[in-house]
Scaffold this motif. Structure first.
Motif, mmCIF file in Angstrom:
data_model
loop_
_atom_site.group_PDB
_atom_site.id
_atom_site.type_symbol
_atom_site.label_atom_id
_atom_site.label_comp_id
_atom_site.label_asym_id
_atom_site.label_seq_id
_atom_site.Cartn_x
_atom_site.Cartn_y
_atom_site.Cartn_z
ATOM 1 N N GLU A 84 0.835 -1.208 0.000
ATOM 2 C CA GLU A 84 0.000 0.000 0.000
ATOM 3 C C GLU A 84 0.868 1.256 0.000
ATOM 4 O O GLU A 84 0.594 2.200 -0.741
ATOM 5 C CB GLU A 84 -0.924 0.023 1.219
ATOM 6 C CG GLU A 84 -2.075 -0.937 1.136
ATOM 7 C CD GLU A 84 -2.976 -0.864 2.363
ATOM 8 O OE1 GLU A 84 -2.598 -0.226 3.382
ATOM 9 O OE2 GLU A 84 -4.070 -1.442 2.296
ATOM 10 N N ASN A 85 1.895 1.276 0.825
ATOM 11 C CA ASN A 85 2.781 2.443 0.890
ATOM 12 C C ASN A 85 3.507 2.670 -0.428
ATOM 13 O O ASN A 85 3.697 3.817 -0.850
ATOM 14 C CB ASN A 85 3.782 2.301 2.037
ATOM 15 C CG ASN A 85 3.124 2.440 3.397
ATOM 16 O OD1 ASN A 85 2.024 2.989 3.523
ATOM 17 N ND2 ASN A 85 3.776 1.925 4.418
ATOM 18 N N LEU A 133 0.962 4.315 -2.599
ATOM 19 C CA LEU A 133 0.706 5.699 -2.191
ATOM 20 C C LEU A 133 1.844 6.637 -2.565
ATOM 21 O O LEU A 133 1.609 7.793 -2.903
ATOM 22 C CB LEU A 133 0.439 5.777 -0.683
ATOM 23 C CG LEU A 133 -0.892 5.218 -0.220
ATOM 24 C CD1 LEU A 133 -0.974 5.245 1.312
ATOM 25 C CD2 LEU A 133 -2.065 5.971 -0.833
ATOM 26 N N ASN A 134 3.091 6.154 -2.514
ATOM 27 C CA ASN A 134 4.206 7.040 -2.862
ATOM 28 C C ASN A 134 4.638 6.888 -4.322
ATOM 29 O O ASN A 134 5.701 7.360 -4.716
ATOM 30 C CB ASN A 134 5.384 6.865 -1.895
ATOM 31 C CG ASN A 134 6.090 5.536 -2.043
ATOM 32 O OD1 ASN A 134 6.079 4.912 -3.094
ATOM 33 N ND2 ASN A 134 6.725 5.093 -0.980
ATOM 34 N N LYS A 175 -4.881 3.345 -5.628
ATOM 35 C CA LYS A 175 -4.503 4.476 -4.776
ATOM 36 C C LYS A 175 -5.723 5.103 -4.104
ATOM 37 O O LYS A 175 -5.701 5.366 -2.906
ATOM 38 C CB LYS A 175 -3.738 5.515 -5.601
ATOM 39 C CG LYS A 175 -3.055 6.566 -4.764
ATOM 40 C CD LYS A 175 -2.102 7.400 -5.598
ATOM 41 C CE LYS A 175 -1.273 8.318 -4.756
ATOM 42 N NZ LYS A 175 -0.238 9.014 -5.529
ATOM 43 N N SER A 176 -6.789 5.301 -4.848
ATOM 44 C CA SER A 176 -7.992 5.909 -4.254
ATOM 45 C C SER A 176 -8.635 4.973 -3.237
ATOM 46 O O SER A 176 -9.157 5.431 -2.217
ATOM 47 C CB SER A 176 -8.988 6.322 -5.334
ATOM 48 O OG SER A 176 -9.445 5.203 -6.055
ATOM 49 N N ILE A 219 -7.004 2.829 -1.302
ATOM 50 C CA ILE A 219 -6.153 2.886 -0.110
ATOM 51 C C ILE A 219 -6.384 4.188 0.653
ATOM 52 O O ILE A 219 -6.513 4.190 1.880
ATOM 53 C CB ILE A 219 -4.662 2.745 -0.487
ATOM 54 C CG1 ILE A 219 -4.395 1.368 -1.100
ATOM 55 C CG2 ILE A 219 -3.770 2.974 0.733
ATOM 56 C CD1 ILE A 219 -3.066 1.263 -1.821
ATOM 57 N N ILE A 220 -6.447 5.301 -0.064
ATOM 58 C CA ILE A 220 -6.672 6.596 0.588
ATOM 59 C C ILE A 220 -8.010 6.594 1.324
ATOM 60 O O ILE A 220 -8.085 7.010 2.485
ATOM 61 C CB ILE A 220 -6.585 7.751 -0.434
ATOM 62 C CG1 ILE A 220 -5.126 7.935 -0.874
ATOM 63 C CG2 ILE A 220 -7.158 9.042 0.152
ATOM 64 C CD1 ILE A 220 -4.940 8.894 -2.033
ATOM 65 N N LYS A 221 -9.041 6.108 0.675
ATOM 66 C CA LYS A 221 -10.366 6.060 1.301
ATOM 67 C C LYS A 221 -10.333 5.187 2.554
ATOM 68 O O LYS A 221 -10.833 5.572 3.609
ATOM 69 C CB LYS A 221 -11.394 5.520 0.311
ATOM 70 C CG LYS A 221 -12.796 5.466 0.870
ATOM 71 C CD LYS A 221 -13.781 4.944 -0.160
ATOM 72 C CE LYS A 221 -15.179 4.879 0.429
ATOM 73 N NZ LYS A 221 -16.147 4.349 -0.517
ATOM 74 N N LYS A 222 -9.698 4.023 2.461
ATOM 75 C CA LYS A 222 -9.607 3.098 3.591
ATOM 76 C C LYS A 222 -8.817 3.718 4.740
ATOM 77 O O LYS A 222 -9.238 3.669 5.894
ATOM 78 C CB LYS A 222 -8.946 1.796 3.137
ATOM 79 C CG LYS A 222 -8.736 0.786 4.249
ATOM 80 C CD LYS A 222 -8.128 -0.499 3.749
ATOM 81 C CE LYS A 222 -6.636 -0.351 3.662
ATOM 82 N NZ LYS A 222 -5.935 -1.644 3.501
ATOM 83 N N ARG A 223 -7.691 4.336 4.431
ATOM 84 C CA ARG A 223 -6.847 4.902 5.487
ATOM 85 C C ARG A 223 -7.475 6.148 6.121
ATOM 86 O O ARG A 223 -7.302 6.392 7.312
ATOM 87 C CB ARG A 223 -5.454 5.201 4.948
ATOM 88 C CG ARG A 223 -4.693 3.902 4.669
ATOM 89 C CD ARG A 223 -3.243 4.108 4.772
ATOM 90 N NE ARG A 223 -2.492 2.902 4.504
ATOM 91 C CZ ARG A 223 -1.190 2.883 4.336
ATOM 92 N NH1 ARG A 223 -0.491 3.997 4.399
ATOM 93 N NH2 ARG A 223 -0.569 1.747 4.104
ATOM 94 N N LYS A 224 -8.208 6.922 5.333
ATOM 95 C CA LYS A 224 -8.926 8.062 5.920
ATOM 96 C C LYS A 224 -9.948 7.555 6.929
ATOM 97 O O LYS A 224 -10.069 8.105 8.027
ATOM 98 C CB LYS A 224 -9.646 8.874 4.833
ATOM 99 C CG LYS A 224 -8.777 9.859 4.122
ATOM 100 C CD LYS A 224 -9.617 10.664 3.147
ATOM 101 C CE LYS A 224 -8.785 11.654 2.383
ATOM 102 N NZ LYS A 224 -9.601 12.462 1.450
#
Length: 120
Positions: free
Chosen positions: A18-19, A22-23, A77-78, A80-85
């Motif tokens: 995931e990281n 994201l990067n 990416k979207s 992961i962002i949604k999940k982490r938010k």
């Protein structure tokens, strides 16, 4: 890459991928590291690495190309962002707000702090 003791190894495998997404180290339609690569680098059982990768497949972050390995989905990416938010709001934010209340930090002070951080 190094295995830590604070969470299960298979979750760490998923988090590493995931990281990388994201990067932008791993982009859509790029091949993700294989279970054998993870087991060799992290010195873990391939089944443990597979469990972490399977989580990402189940979440729609990776997909399998038969005989070629796992690849990053277009929406990874979207997702992961949604999940982490969501995790941030549910897991971390209540603790932050609780500590702020104990320290008598007002909402306005928190907002001012956040606005100041965004401008740096």
């Amino acid at each position: 890459m190094e295995v830590k003791n604070d969470k299960p190894i298979y979750l760490q495998v998923a988090e590493i991928i995931e990281n990388q997404i994201l990067n932008d180290s791993l982009l859509p339609d790029e091949r993700a590291p294989s279970t054998n690569e993870f087991s060799s680098i992290l010195e873990i059982n391939p089944a443990t690495a597979r469990k972490g990768i399977t989580i990402l497949v189940d979440e729609g972050i990776l997909y399998k190309r038969r005989g070629m390995g796992m690849y990053v989905t277009e929406d990874a990416k979207s997702i992961i962002i949604k999940k982490r938010k969501q995790e941030f709001y549910e897991d971390r934010m209540p603790e932050i707000l609780k500590e702020a209340k104990i320290l008598e930090i007002t909402k306005d002070e928190l907002i001012d702090f956040i606005r100041g951080e965004e401008n740096d």
